[in-house]
Enzyme design. Sequence first.
Site, mmCIF file in Angstrom:
data_model
loop_
_atom_site.group_PDB
_atom_site.id
_atom_site.type_symbol
_atom_site.label_atom_id
_atom_site.label_comp_id
_atom_site.label_asym_id
_atom_site.label_seq_id
_atom_site.Cartn_x
_atom_site.Cartn_y
_atom_site.Cartn_z
ATOM 1 N N ASP A 1 1.160 -1.261 -0.068
ATOM 2 C CA ASP A 1 0.021 0.132 -0.024
ATOM 3 C C ASP A 1 0.775 1.233 0.088
ATOM 4 O OD1 ASP A 1 0.894 0.140 2.548
ATOM 5 O OD2 ASP A 1 -0.954 -0.212 3.451
ATOM 6 N N GLY A 2 2.229 1.038 -0.167
ATOM 7 C CA GLY A 2 3.215 2.293 -0.217
ATOM 8 C C GLY A 2 3.537 2.497 1.243
ATOM 9 N N GLU A 3 3.183 2.014 2.182
ATOM 10 C CA GLU A 3 3.701 2.511 3.524
ATOM 11 C C GLU A 3 5.206 1.938 3.575
ATOM 12 O OE1 GLU A 3 1.090 1.104 6.565
ATOM 13 O OE2 GLU A 3 -0.495 2.636 6.208
ATOM 14 N N GLN B 1 12.619 26.420 -3.268
ATOM 15 C CA GLN B 1 11.393 26.996 -3.139
ATOM 16 C C GLN B 1 11.478 27.907 -1.956
ATOM 17 O OE1 GLN B 1 8.731 26.929 -5.106
ATOM 18 N NE2 GLN B 1 7.212 28.281 -3.662
ATOM 19 N N ASP C 1 24.156 31.255 -14.926
ATOM 20 C CA ASP C 1 23.395 32.625 -14.673
ATOM 21 C C ASP C 1 24.141 33.425 -13.732
ATOM 22 O OD1 ASP C 1 23.031 31.345 -12.139
ATOM 23 O OD2 ASP C 1 21.214 30.605 -12.480
ATOM 24 N N LYS D 1 20.664 34.561 -18.140
ATOM 25 C CA LYS D 1 19.797 33.577 -18.339
ATOM 26 C C LYS D 1 18.284 34.164 -18.071
ATOM 27 C CE LYS D 1 18.343 29.821 -14.928
ATOM 28 N NZ LYS D 1 18.729 28.843 -14.121
ATOM 29 N N ARG E 1 14.509 32.667 -17.464
ATOM 30 C CA ARG E 1 13.769 31.265 -17.128
ATOM 31 C C ARG E 1 12.200 31.508 -17.537
ATOM 32 N NH1 ARG E 1 13.631 26.078 -15.186
ATOM 33 N NH2 ARG E 1 15.693 26.015 -14.079
HETATM 34 C C1 R5P Z 1 19.426 27.614 -10.311
HETATM 35 O O1 R5P Z 1 19.367 28.619 -9.630
HETATM 36 C C2 R5P Z 1 20.417 26.545 -9.990
HETATM 37 O O2 R5P Z 1 21.648 26.786 -9.848
HETATM 38 C C3 R5P Z 1 20.444 25.446 -11.148
HETATM 39 O O3 R5P Z 1 20.867 26.411 -12.319
HETATM 40 C C4 R5P Z 1 19.079 25.125 -11.458
HETATM 41 O O4 R5P Z 1 18.342 24.763 -10.251
HETATM 42 C C5 R5P Z 1 19.138 23.923 -12.446
HETATM 43 O O5 R5P Z 1 17.743 23.503 -12.483
HETATM 44 P P1 R5P Z 1 17.120 22.902 -13.979
HETATM 45 O O6 R5P Z 1 18.223 21.766 -14.251
HETATM 46 O O7 R5P Z 1 15.969 22.523 -13.685
HETATM 47 O O8 R5P Z 1 17.425 23.792 -15.161
#
Ligand code: R5P
Length: 305
Positions: A36-38, A95, A168, A191, A193
């Site tokens: 069951d995943g436990e 996050q 970046d 960079k 995103r």
């Molecule tokens: C960004 O701030 C990190 O240093 C990495 O560049 C980033 O987390 C890489 O994520 P992904 O491989 O999803 O582009």
Amino acid sequence: MKRLLLPFPAQAELARQVAGPLHAPVGELTWRRFPDGESLVSVDTAVADAEVAILASLRDPDSLAVALRLASDTARELGARRVGLIAPYLGYMRQDKRFAPGQAVSARSFARLLEQGFDWLVTADPHLHRIGTLAEIFSIPTVTVACAPLLGDWIAAHVPAPLVIGPDEESAQWAAAIAARAGAPWQVLRKVRRGDREVEVSIPDVAAAQGRTAVIVDDIISTGRTAIAATAHLRRLGLPVVCVAIHAVFAAGAYEDLLAAGAQRIVSTDAIAHPSNAIGIGALLAQATAELLDAGPPTPIRTDT
Ligand code: R5P
């Protein structure tokens, strides 16, 4: 006080590298799933009166979180003096703010979750951006080890005429440190995103890159979109590309996509077990952990407390 290292199954190999310099035998911890995943965790080595260090890299942290808690609770119930966590990769750190209304600030919540189970934490290059140090989010002692020198040494030993590339602007300081160690020039890409999987980059000084091997350095390769965009851009300029990362998260297909984008070689530390592992950080983790344990409450290599 006797020490005991209890690795989660995926860290069996890394445990061998950590155990020697930590002067800790490797104990048995098993983890299996019920249908069951436990999780069923079992601490199969005597832990009474021991300083226990559980070794688990937190890629796929959701699947590990409960098992980690079961392991630490069990070790305590069986008499461990203290139970700490060596998490070479510490998940959830990206996050670190509410990027949209209503979102969880996962880094803080995850830290609270871990500190309920562990007395101390050792990790390697956590992704700290808006959070300055782990001490801002953890109330237990934490130590971070820095892998940049190892990356610099690997580049110096394996890449002819390297040009270190930070993917970046955020990576500038880090790329500079690796480049200095490798005795190489460096640049950071611009960079943008545009989503989880959409990233655009450009190199500021094309002329200075000519005749060199571009070495993209990053703390994490996850979806690979950052490294893939950087690789594709640098390949279009005719440069050979090597990718070097600390944390080989590699979401499904990312490794293959990065190779397909033209990376000549992809190298990572063994913070997360992956076929690209070529740089061992076991000794660094052991040293940081030993200093933390020797000091009682820590004053180690690079302390966050
Ligand atoms: C960004 O701030 C990190 O240093 C990495 O560049 C980033 O987390 C890489 O994520 P992904 O491989 O999803 O582009």
